[in-house]
Design a protein around this motif. Structure first.
Motif, PDB file in Angstrom:
ATOM      1  N   HIS A  56      -8.471 -11.141 -16.724  1.00 13.01           N
ATOM      2  CA  HIS A  56      -8.182 -11.894 -15.505  1.00 13.01           C
ATOM      3  C   HIS A  56      -8.122 -10.998 -14.279  1.00 13.01           C
ATOM      4  O   HIS A  56      -7.999  -9.780 -14.399  1.00 13.01           O
ATOM      5  N   GLN A 103       8.792  -9.806 -14.885  1.00 17.34           N
ATOM      6  CA  GLN A 103       7.799  -9.316 -13.933  1.00 17.34           C
ATOM      7  C   GLN A 103       8.066  -9.831 -12.517  1.00 17.34           C
ATOM      8  O   GLN A 103       7.365  -9.451 -11.573  1.00 17.34           O
ATOM      9  N   GLN A 127      -5.688 -15.421 -12.163  1.00 20.42           N
ATOM     10  CA  GLN A 127      -4.237 -15.543 -12.292  1.00 20.42           C
ATOM     11  C   GLN A 127      -3.637 -15.543 -10.881  1.00 20.42           C
ATOM     12  O   GLN A 127      -3.789 -14.572 -10.144  1.00 20.42           O
ATOM     13  N   LYS A 172       6.743  -6.990  -2.926  1.00 21.14           N
ATOM     14  CA  LYS A 172       6.528  -5.767  -2.140  1.00 21.14           C
ATOM     15  C   LYS A 172       5.060  -5.645  -1.721  1.00 21.14           C
ATOM     16  O   LYS A 172       4.754  -5.224  -0.614  1.00 21.14           O
ATOM     17  N   LYS A 198       3.538  -5.495   2.142  1.00 18.35           N
ATOM     18  CA  LYS A 198       2.797  -4.314   2.582  1.00 18.35           C
ATOM     19  C   LYS A 198       1.329  -4.621   2.903  1.00 18.35           C
ATOM     20  O   LYS A 198       0.782  -4.133   3.883  1.00 18.35           O
ATOM     21  N   ARG A 199       0.706  -5.463   2.057  1.00 21.13           N
ATOM     22  CA  ARG A 199      -0.747  -5.660   2.167  1.00 21.13           C
ATOM     23  C   ARG A 199      -1.174  -7.083   2.462  1.00 21.13           C
ATOM     24  O   ARG A 199      -2.341  -7.326   2.734  1.00 21.13           O
ATOM     25  N   HIS A 220      -4.353  -8.407  -6.465  1.00 18.96           N
ATOM     26  CA  HIS A 220      -3.209  -7.558  -6.801  1.00 18.96           C
ATOM     27  C   HIS A 220      -3.527  -6.616  -7.952  1.00 18.96           C
ATOM     28  O   HIS A 220      -3.138  -5.454  -7.951  1.00 18.96           O
ATOM     29  N   HIS A 221      -4.248  -7.122  -8.972  1.00 21.67           N
ATOM     30  CA  HIS A 221      -4.615  -6.260 -10.103  1.00 21.67           C
ATOM     31  C   HIS A 221      -5.806  -6.856 -10.859  1.00 21.67           C
ATOM     32  O   HIS A 221      -6.130  -8.032 -10.689  1.00 21.67           O
ATOM     33  N   GLY A 224       3.284 -10.876 -21.480  1.00 20.36           N
ATOM     34  CA  GLY A 224       2.416 -11.332 -20.394  1.00 20.36           C
ATOM     35  C   GLY A 224       2.069 -12.805 -20.528  1.00 20.36           C
ATOM     36  O   GLY A 224       2.634 -13.524 -21.359  1.00 20.36           O
ATOM     37  N   SER A 225       1.121 -13.263 -19.722  1.00 18.68           N
ATOM     38  CA  SER A 225       0.726 -14.676 -19.682  1.00 18.68           C
ATOM     39  C   SER A 225       0.277 -15.184 -21.040  1.00 18.68           C
ATOM     40  O   SER A 225      -0.383 -14.469 -21.788  1.00 18.68           O
ATOM     41  N   LYS A 257      -2.696   4.618  -8.596  1.00 18.88           N
ATOM     42  CA  LYS A 257      -3.145   5.883  -7.997  1.00 18.88           C
ATOM     43  C   LYS A 257      -4.005   6.698  -8.957  1.00 18.88           C
ATOM     44  O   LYS A 257      -4.755   7.568  -8.520  1.00 18.88           O
ATOM     45  N   GLY A 306      -7.096   3.586  -7.130  1.00 17.00           N
ATOM     46  CA  GLY A 306      -6.496   2.636  -6.194  1.00 17.00           C
ATOM     47  C   GLY A 306      -6.414   1.212  -6.718  1.00 17.00           C
ATOM     48  O   GLY A 306      -6.019   0.306  -5.984  1.00 17.00           O
ATOM     49  N   GLU A 330      -4.324  -3.562 -15.572  1.00 18.19           N
ATOM     50  CA  GLU A 330      -3.505  -4.095 -16.666  1.00 18.19           C
ATOM     51  C   GLU A 330      -4.363  -4.143 -17.923  1.00 18.19           C
ATOM     52  O   GLU A 330      -5.541  -4.500 -17.863  1.00 18.19           O
TER      53      GLU A 330
HETATM   54  C1  MC0 Z   1       1.166  -0.550  -5.040  1.00 18.34           C
HETATM   55  N1  MC0 Z   1       0.084   0.214  -4.806  1.00 18.34           N
HETATM   56  C2  MC0 Z   1      -1.009  -0.451  -5.173  1.00 18.34           C
HETATM   57  C3  MC0 Z   1      -0.544  -1.695  -5.653  1.00 18.34           C
HETATM   58  N2  MC0 Z   1       0.815  -1.716  -5.554  1.00 18.34           N
HETATM   59  N3  MC0 Z   1      -2.299  -0.135  -5.161  1.00 18.34           N
HETATM   60  C4  MC0 Z   1      -3.172  -1.051  -5.616  1.00 18.34           C
HETATM   61  N4  MC0 Z   1      -2.796  -2.286  -6.064  1.00 18.34           N
HETATM   62  C5  MC0 Z   1      -1.498  -2.623  -6.102  1.00 18.34           C
HETATM   63  N5  MC0 Z   1      -1.148  -3.822  -6.572  1.00 18.34           N
HETATM   64  C6  MC0 Z   1       0.073   1.572  -4.261  1.00 18.34           C
HETATM   65  C7  MC0 Z   1       0.897   1.652  -2.982  1.00 18.34           C
HETATM   66  O1  MC0 Z   1       0.107   1.301  -1.870  1.00 18.34           O
HETATM   67  C8  MC0 Z   1       1.310   3.086  -2.962  1.00 18.34           C
HETATM   68  O2  MC0 Z   1       0.286   3.875  -2.449  1.00 18.34           O
HETATM   69  C9  MC0 Z   1       1.487   3.430  -4.445  1.00 18.34           C
HETATM   70  O3  MC0 Z   1       0.710   2.455  -5.159  1.00 18.34           O
HETATM   71  C10 MC0 Z   1       2.925   3.324  -4.920  1.00 18.34           C
HETATM   72  O4  MC0 Z   1       3.396   2.088  -4.499  1.00 18.34           O
HETATM   73  P1  MC0 Z   1       4.836   1.878  -3.884  1.00 18.34           P
HETATM   74  O5  MC0 Z   1       4.761   0.809  -2.878  1.00 18.34           O
HETATM   75  O6  MC0 Z   1       5.411   3.156  -3.474  1.00 18.34           O
HETATM   76  O7  MC0 Z   1       5.649   1.485  -5.157  1.00 18.34           O
HETATM   77  P2  MC0 Z   1       6.124   0.122  -5.678  1.00 18.34           P
HETATM   78  O8  MC0 Z   1       7.572   0.253  -5.878  1.00 18.34           O
HETATM   79  O9  MC0 Z   1       5.635  -1.018  -4.854  1.00 18.34           O
HETATM   80  O10 MC0 Z   1       5.413   0.067  -7.103  1.00 18.34           O
HETATM   81  C11 MC0 Z   1       4.020  -0.111  -7.261  1.00 18.34           C
HETATM   82  C12 MC0 Z   1       3.726  -0.272  -8.755  1.00 18.34           C
HETATM   83  C13 MC0 Z   1       4.555  -1.496  -9.236  1.00 18.34           C
HETATM   84  C14 MC0 Z   1       2.228  -0.504  -8.925  1.00 18.34           C
HETATM   85  C15 MC0 Z   1       4.157   0.995  -9.492  1.00 18.34           C
HETATM   86  O11 MC0 Z   1       4.209  -2.659  -8.481  1.00 18.34           O
HETATM   87  C16 MC0 Z   1       4.390  -1.806 -10.704  1.00 18.34           C
HETATM   88  O12 MC0 Z   1       5.025  -1.183 -11.550  1.00 18.34           O
HETATM   89  N6  MC0 Z   1       3.525  -2.804 -11.039  1.00 18.34           N
HETATM   90  C17 MC0 Z   1       3.323  -3.228 -12.436  1.00 18.34           C
HETATM   91  C18 MC0 Z   1       3.973  -4.545 -12.729  1.00 18.34           C
HETATM   92  C19 MC0 Z   1       3.467  -5.674 -11.843  1.00 18.34           C
HETATM   93  O13 MC0 Z   1       2.722  -5.474 -10.889  1.00 18.34           O
HETATM   94  N7  MC0 Z   1       3.930  -6.905 -12.162  1.00 18.34           N
HETATM   95  C20 MC0 Z   1       3.553  -8.124 -11.432  1.00 18.34           C
HETATM   96  C21 MC0 Z   1       2.411  -8.823 -12.115  1.00 18.34           C
HETATM   97  P3  MC0 Z   1       0.533   4.897  -1.252  1.00 18.34           P
HETATM   98  O14 MC0 Z   1      -0.834   5.435  -0.912  1.00 18.34           O
HETATM   99  O15 MC0 Z   1       1.168   4.103  -0.162  1.00 18.34           O
HETATM  100  O16 MC0 Z   1       1.443   5.935  -1.861  1.00 18.34           O
HETATM  101  S1  MC0 Z   1       2.936  -9.455 -13.658  1.00 18.34           S
HETATM  102  C22 MC0 Z   1       1.563 -10.031 -14.434  1.00 18.34           C
HETATM  103  O17 MC0 Z   1       0.516  -9.972 -13.884  1.00 18.34           O
HETATM  104  C23 MC0 Z   1       1.780 -10.610 -15.820  1.00 18.34           C
HETATM  105  C24 MC0 Z   1       2.610 -11.853 -15.717  1.00 18.34           C
HETATM  106  C25 MC0 Z   1       0.475 -10.896 -16.570  1.00 18.34           C
HETATM  107  O18 MC0 Z   1      -0.609 -10.552 -16.108  1.00 18.34           O
HETATM  108  O19 MC0 Z   1       0.542 -11.470 -17.666  1.00 18.34           O
END
Ligand code: MC0
Length: 145
Positions: free
Chosen positions: A7, A39, A59, A72, A76-77, A82-83, A113-114, A125, A129, A133
């Protein structure tokens, strides 16, 4: 390692509004809805295809609050992709392998997950970028047959 794109996750402010847009614009159908507290999201899966290697979905993700990953991201964006999630046969093994190749794991062990899937995230990173998942579909889902 990747079998298919499972997805594309899209962050939005208003889930119902975004679902209605995808339904009327692209004729997609919602096949599952869920609130995932762990999540921090309220989400809907819209089926695109049931291809031979398994299904693929859009999704739609609305955050449960501002201090969540999607909350967050929106602050920010703004709204958008998102992913990207890739289907794998064994998510625990895939996480171990990718981790051993130098990519930071956001999940050392799989989470829920879903649609009963097991998932794990990779640090954006370390993947050019792109928040990435890995998804292992639930037993009995078409993805695993
Ligand atoms: C953050 N960054 C991203 C990003 N989110 N880059 C690309 N895509 C994204 N979605 C970048 C930021 O711009 C930043 O870059 C760096 O990563 C660190 O971000 P941060 O703002 O300092 O840190 P946080 O606290 O916002 O954490 C970001 C992080 C977090 C990705 C580690 O969101 C995470 O752990 N995500 C995994 C879980 C998740 O997203 N769950 C929701 C979907 P710079 O250059 O500024 O340093 S759950 C889901 O989807 C399930 C239900 C499913 O599929 O089944």
């Amino acid at each position: 390692m990747f079998m298919r794109i499972d997805h594309v996750g899209i962050a939005c402010h208003d889930l119902e509004e975004r679902i209605a847009f995808f339904q009327r614009t692209f004729d997609l159908t919602v096949v599952a809805r869920e609130i995932n507290e762990e999540q921090g999201v309220k989400e809907a899966m819209l089926r695109i295809s049931d291809g031979q290697g398994g299904g693929s979905y859009i999704q739609l993700l609305e955050p449960l609050g501002p201090d969540t990953p999607v909350g967050k991201f929106l602050a920010k964006r703004g709204e958008g992709v998102h992913h990207v999630a890739f289907g794998v046969p064994d998510v625990a093994r895939a996480l171990e392998e990718v981790g051993s190749r130098g990519v930071r794991l956001l999940d050392e062990t799989p989470r829920h997950g879903s649609m009963g899937s097991s998932i794990g995230f990779l640090h954006p990173k370390d993947v050019g970028g792109m928040l990435t998942e890995l998804v292992q579909a639930a037993e009995g889902q078409p993805e695993t047959t």
